[in-house]
Motif scaffolding. Structure first.
Motif, PDB file in Angstrom:
ATOM      1  N   ILE A   1       3.620 -20.059 -56.490  1.00 16.05           N
ATOM      2  CA  ILE A   1       5.012 -20.010 -56.047  1.00 16.05           C
ATOM      3  C   ILE A   1       5.022 -19.226 -54.742  1.00 16.05           C
ATOM      4  N   HIS A   2       5.349 -19.910 -53.669  1.00 17.77           N
ATOM      5  CA  HIS A   2       5.205 -19.356 -52.316  1.00 17.77           C
ATOM      6  C   HIS A   2       6.552 -18.828 -51.824  1.00 17.77           C
ATOM      7  N   THR A   3       6.724 -17.508 -51.926  1.00 12.06           N
ATOM      8  CA  THR A   3       7.968 -16.873 -51.486  1.00 12.06           C
ATOM      9  C   THR A   3       7.793 -16.089 -50.192  1.00 12.06           C
ATOM     10  N   ALA A   4       6.556 -15.737 -49.836  1.00  5.71           N
ATOM     11  CA  ALA A   4       6.311 -14.876 -48.674  1.00  5.71           C
ATOM     12  C   ALA A   4       6.794 -15.546 -47.396  1.00  5.71           C
ATOM     13  N   ALA A   5       7.546 -14.800 -46.594  1.00  2.00           N
ATOM     14  CA  ALA A   5       8.082 -15.350 -45.346  1.00  2.00           C
ATOM     15  C   ALA A   5       8.708 -14.235 -44.530  1.00  2.00           C
ATOM     16  N   ILE A   6       8.912 -14.520 -43.267  1.00  6.91           N
ATOM     17  CA  ILE A   6       9.769 -13.675 -42.424  1.00  6.91           C
ATOM     18  C   ILE A   6      11.156 -14.294 -42.480  1.00  6.91           C
ATOM     19  N   PRO A   7      12.157 -13.598 -43.095  1.00  7.28           N
ATOM     20  CA  PRO A   7      13.428 -14.251 -43.410  1.00  7.28           C
ATOM     21  C   PRO A   7      14.549 -14.038 -42.405  1.00  7.28           C
ATOM     22  N   ALA A   8      14.331 -13.242 -41.381  1.00  6.92           N
ATOM     23  CA  ALA A   8      15.455 -12.850 -40.531  1.00  6.92           C
ATOM     24  C   ALA A   8      15.433 -13.571 -39.194  1.00  6.92           C
ATOM     25  N   GLU A   9      16.541 -14.200 -38.836  1.00  3.17           N
ATOM     26  CA  GLU A   9      16.637 -14.915 -37.568  1.00  3.17           C
ATOM     27  C   GLU A   9      16.503 -13.967 -36.381  1.00  3.17           C
ATOM     28  N   GLU A  10      17.107 -12.788 -36.494  1.00  3.48           N
ATOM     29  CA  GLU A  10      17.014 -11.824 -35.394  1.00  3.48           C
ATOM     30  C   GLU A  10      15.549 -11.475 -35.121  1.00  3.48           C
ATOM     31  N   TYR A  11      14.786 -11.227 -36.171  1.00  3.57           N
ATOM     32  CA  TYR A  11      13.365 -10.916 -36.020  1.00  3.57           C
ATOM     33  C   TYR A  11      12.614 -12.131 -35.481  1.00  3.57           C
ATOM     34  N   ALA A  12      12.963 -13.314 -35.992  1.00  4.95           N
ATOM     35  CA  ALA A  12      12.284 -14.540 -35.560  1.00  4.95           C
ATOM     36  C   ALA A  12      12.439 -14.765 -34.062  1.00  4.95           C
ATOM     37  N   ARG A  13      13.590 -14.438 -33.522  1.00  2.00           N
ATOM     38  CA  ARG A  13      13.814 -14.638 -32.093  1.00  2.00           C
ATOM     39  C   ARG A  13      13.061 -13.611 -31.260  1.00  2.00           C
ATOM     40  N   GLN A  14      12.866 -12.437 -31.829  1.00  2.00           N
ATOM     41  CA  GLN A  14      12.122 -11.401 -31.117  1.00  2.00           C
ATOM     42  C   GLN A  14      10.622 -11.657 -31.172  1.00  2.00           C
ATOM     43  N   LYS A  15      10.152 -12.215 -32.313  1.00  2.00           N
ATOM     44  CA  LYS A  15       8.712 -12.432 -32.506  1.00  2.00           C
ATOM     45  C   LYS A  15       8.477 -13.849 -33.043  1.00  2.00           C
ATOM     46  N   PRO A  16       8.723 -14.845 -32.198  1.00  2.00           N
ATOM     47  CA  PRO A  16       8.607 -16.236 -32.662  1.00  2.00           C
ATOM     48  C   PRO A  16       7.193 -16.631 -33.069  1.00  2.00           C
ATOM     49  N   LEU A  17       6.165 -16.129 -32.375  1.00  5.65           N
ATOM     50  CA  LEU A  17       4.800 -16.508 -32.723  1.00  5.65           C
ATOM     51  C   LEU A  17       4.434 -15.988 -34.111  1.00  5.65           C
ATOM     52  N   GLU A  18       4.704 -14.715 -34.371  1.00  4.76           N
ATOM     53  CA  GLU A  18       4.411 -14.152 -35.687  1.00  4.76           C
ATOM     54  C   GLU A  18       5.181 -14.880 -36.776  1.00  4.76           C
ATOM     55  N   THR A  19       6.450 -15.186 -36.495  1.00  3.87           N
ATOM     56  CA  THR A  19       7.278 -15.897 -37.473  1.00  3.87           C
ATOM     57  C   THR A  19       6.715 -17.275 -37.767  1.00  3.87           C
ATOM     58  N   PHE A  20       6.290 -17.985 -36.729  1.00  3.67           N
ATOM     59  CA  PHE A  20       5.713 -19.319 -36.928  1.00  3.67           C
ATOM     60  C   PHE A  20       4.430 -19.233 -37.751  1.00  3.67           C
ATOM     61  N   LEU A  21       3.577 -18.284 -37.434  1.00  2.00           N
ATOM     62  CA  LEU A  21       2.322 -18.154 -38.166  1.00  2.00           C
ATOM     63  C   LEU A  21       2.564 -17.878 -39.650  1.00  2.00           C
ATOM     64  N   VAL A  22       3.435 -16.914 -39.936  1.00  2.00           N
ATOM     65  CA  VAL A  22       3.682 -16.553 -41.328  1.00  2.00           C
ATOM     66  C   VAL A  22       4.396 -17.677 -42.063  1.00  2.00           C
ATOM     67  N   ASN A  23       5.462 -18.201 -41.480  1.00  2.00           N
ATOM     68  CA  ASN A  23       6.301 -19.166 -42.191  1.00  2.00           C
ATOM     69  C   ASN A  23       5.729 -20.580 -42.225  1.00  2.00           C
ATOM     70  N   VAL A  24       4.999 -20.954 -41.207  1.00  2.00           N
ATOM     71  CA  VAL A  24       4.461 -22.318 -41.153  1.00  2.00           C
ATOM     72  C   VAL A  24       2.990 -22.349 -41.565  1.00  2.00           C
ATOM     73  N   VAL A  25       2.147 -21.574 -40.888  1.00  2.00           N
ATOM     74  CA  VAL A  25       0.723 -21.582 -41.226  1.00  2.00           C
ATOM     75  C   VAL A  25       0.516 -21.002 -42.623  1.00  2.00           C
ATOM     76  N   GLY A  26       1.307 -19.991 -42.997  1.00  2.00           N
ATOM     77  CA  GLY A  26       1.219 -19.453 -44.350  1.00  2.00           C
ATOM     78  C   GLY A  26       1.520 -20.510 -45.401  1.00  2.00           C
ATOM     79  N   THR A  27       2.532 -21.335 -45.149  1.00  2.00           N
ATOM     80  CA  THR A  27       2.870 -22.424 -46.067  1.00  2.00           C
ATOM     81  C   THR A  27       1.772 -23.488 -46.083  1.00  2.00           C
ATOM     82  N   LEU A  28       1.229 -23.801 -44.914  1.00  2.00           N
ATOM     83  CA  LEU A  28       0.112 -24.741 -44.841  1.00  2.00           C
ATOM     84  C   LEU A  28      -1.068 -24.234 -45.663  1.00  2.00           C
ATOM     85  N   ASN A  29      -1.364 -22.938 -45.573  1.00  2.00           N
ATOM     86  CA  ASN A  29      -2.449 -22.371 -46.366  1.00  2.00           C
ATOM     87  C   ASN A  29      -2.184 -22.523 -47.861  1.00  2.00           C
ATOM     88  N   ALA A  30      -0.942 -22.264 -48.286  1.00  2.00           N
ATOM     89  CA  ALA A  30      -0.605 -22.402 -49.710  1.00  2.00           C
ATOM     90  C   ALA A  30      -0.806 -23.836 -50.181  1.00  2.00           C
TER      91      ALA A  30
END
Length: 318
Positions: A70-99
């Motif tokens: 059950i894959h719940t791990a993510a960066i959930p905040a839009e404000e943070y995502a806009r400040q750190k888009p690369l980290e957000t993409f890696l965690v939310n997209v590549v992390g899901t791909l890994n799962a």
């Protein structure tokens, strides 16, 4: 313990924390992959391993002992995502791909991906939103989650063996115990739930409608989806099915905690509009008709239980 009674949960945020408790209560051995010791969980049959979902080999090794993820791990905040888009993409997209890839290689039975109602975008008509309604991506956070949904779809269609199925669940404005340390601060955690912990808060937009959903209902629904062998769909909304104004929640808190310091300002203008664009409630007709899911916690009952849990936690810390 048999492998079919073992599950791996990624992340100890609000949903992951409560899911670990839920599955433990149901007799499962629970393994949690969490990025850092930001939170501990002392519960029977729950074992936490510290590491990143981007560390594929660790992820793969942990999955050797389980029947599903059950894959719940993510960066959930839009404000943070806009400040750190690369980290957000890696965690939310590549992390899901890994799962998904771990699920494929280990031939696991089930993978559940926690997405968001934010993929529906801005819907000022406030009509209920079904899984068949078109998405409308207006935030970077929602974009990363929707890419995750597309990966789930294509793994199901092209890459998984017949015995494996991945499911997307779209969650909506989840609140409840597990936000004690407030490491995943959002619009509601910052502006409202802090009052339960004795903080003075100001509600800037008391008329702002939110599809508030108690976390224990979310866990009950995910457990149903995880344990049901034959599912008709691969996308399910999970919510209370109702809209509530922030002022309604604030008034309930003040009723339950007369000393709560909450100032309520009317209107719908809020700095959080990009993170929580106005939309109708997520329809739960699909999960209700197919799996018999029915929310157990309306707003008042949910807040009352939330307060009780916070008080229990504070008593343990004394």
């Amino acid at each position: 313990m048999e492998r079919d009674k073992c599950v791996l949960i990624t992340g100890l945020g609000l949903v992951g924390y409560n899911l670990a408790k839920k599955f433990s209560d149901e007799g499962y051995q629970v393994y949690v992959l969490e990025k850092s010791p930001r939170r501990t969980i002392e519960y029977p049959n729950v074992k936490v391993f510290y590491g990143s979902i981007l560390d594929f080999e660790t992820f793969l090794e942990l999955s050797s002992y389980v029947d599903g993820i059950i894959h719940t791990a993510a960066i959930p905040a839009e404000e943070y995502a806009r400040q750190k888009p690369l980290e957000t993409f890696l965690v939310n997209v590549v992390g899901t791909l890994n799962a998904l890839e771990v699920t494929r290689r280990k031939k696991l039975r089930r993978m559940i991906f926690c997405s968001t109602g934010a993929v529906y975008g801005y819907r000022p008509d406030l009509k209920p939103l079904s899984e068949d309604d078109p998405v409308s991506i207006i935030s970077f956070y929602a974009l990363t989650k929707y890419i995750g949904e597309l990966l789930v779809e294509k793994y199901n269609e092209l890459l998984f063996p017949p015995e494996t199925k991945a499911i997307t669940v779209r969650l909506s404005h989840v609140y409840g115990p597990g936000m004690f340390k407030r490491e995943e601060v959002t619009y509601t955690a910052e502006d409202l739930w802090g009052a339960i912990e004795g903080k003075k808060v100001i509600i800037e937009a008391g008329d702002y409608p939110l599809n508030l959903t108690y976390v224990k209902d979310v866990c009950n629904a995910i457990f149903l989806i995880y344990t049901t062998e034959q599912l008709k769909h691969t996308v399910y909304n999970i919510s209370s099915g109702k809209l509530y104004k922030l002022a309604e929640a604030a008034e309930i808190i003040k009723k339950k905690i007369p000393t709560a310091q909450i100032e309520i300002r009317r209107g719908t203008e809020t700095k959080f509009a990009t993170q929580a664009p106005i939309r109708g409630p997520l329809s739960i007709d699909r999960i209700s008709s197919e799996l018999g899911f029915k929310p157990e916690w309306d707003l008042e009952k949910g807040i009352e239980d939330y307060i009780r849990e916070v008080r229990q936690m504070k008593n343990k810390q004394v």
